[in-house]
Write an enzyme that holds these catalytic residues in place. Sequence first.
Site, PDB file in Angstrom:
ATOM      1  N   GLY A 232      43.441 -51.550  23.483  1.00  0.00           N
ATOM      2  CA  GLY A 232      42.398 -50.904  22.699  1.00  0.00           C
ATOM      3  C   GLY A 232      42.431 -49.400  22.831  1.00  0.00           C
ATOM      4  O   GLY A 232      43.491 -48.772  22.711  1.00  0.00           O
ATOM      5  N   ASP A 259      48.233 -44.666  13.583  1.00  0.00           N
ATOM      6  CA  ASP A 259      47.738 -43.932  12.413  1.00  0.00           C
ATOM      7  C   ASP A 259      46.547 -44.651  11.792  1.00  0.00           C
ATOM      8  O   ASP A 259      45.589 -44.013  11.334  1.00  0.00           O
ATOM      9  CB  ASP A 259      48.857 -43.776  11.384  1.00  0.00           C
TER      10      ASP A 259
END
Length: 316
Positions: A232, A259
């Site tokens: 995460g 991204d």
Amino acid sequence: MTKPVVTVTLNPAIDQTITVEALKPGSVHRAKAVRHNAGGKGVNVASCLADWGTPVAATGLLGSGNAAPFEALFQAKGIADAFLRLPGETRVNIKIADLAANDTTDINLPGLSADAGALDRVRETVLGLLEPGTPVLLAGSLPDGLPADAYAGLTADFSAAGARVVLDSSGAPLAAALASTGALPHCIKPNRHELEDWAGRPLPTDADLLDAARGLQRRGVAVVVVSLGADGALFVSGERALHGRLPPVTALSTVGAGDAMVAGLIAAFQINGGLEDVARLSVAFAAAKLGCFGPNLPDRATVRSLAAQVALTALD
């Protein structure tokens, strides 16, 4: 009306992803599939934001010799094309996706060279697009010919015009931007390795990462997001710090997951979301992208469902 996001990619690339059953150095391989995507960090972020429904304008520097894949992407997704064209060709990044190991090997080819005049044209283009509060993303590496402090200068100029600058870079350009005596970015998103590189020391634990992030806050960065891959990400803003993650998912392609995370945090900024919103959308965008080839997201309902499942842990 939502302000359009502006993404700046000074060194974009065409991503050529070659899928093989198992990568064995020194061996001949038969590719199972080959895909070509217009890429580069800012282009990938623009693509994901467009899928989410956020108005976005993409600018930077493109080679006129092979701009067609970018033009097709922008037209298909309704992204405003504000790129400047330079003579020559945009670089190609070869990505070898190894199905057996479930990882990707990157080979980045050289690209365009740019000069101060090209950078000035990009600067003027962005200043003509932004309004106070507009998120402006500066993303990726710098092309040959531009100094390491190019992002530092752009950050100062755009911040002075009222933009909220998000910087996603690494190495010397990131270090120069963070050492600037002018305005610092509103938000940065290094991964663990990039943050360790900047800090000059290993950061093996969440406590170590948090300490480095707090150091960046003291310098003037309002929001620090540290991406941690399958674990995460860490989100730090004000007095608060959160760790957000989802259970591991099967990935069709990991290319562009970082991204997509940047696109998620910008989407949260667009609704003036709190740190929980930033964490949930960032992690959900990244996880959702893993189920897609290229810089793409599934439908909003799928992403929202993932966002609701993100486990948040307070670290402060």
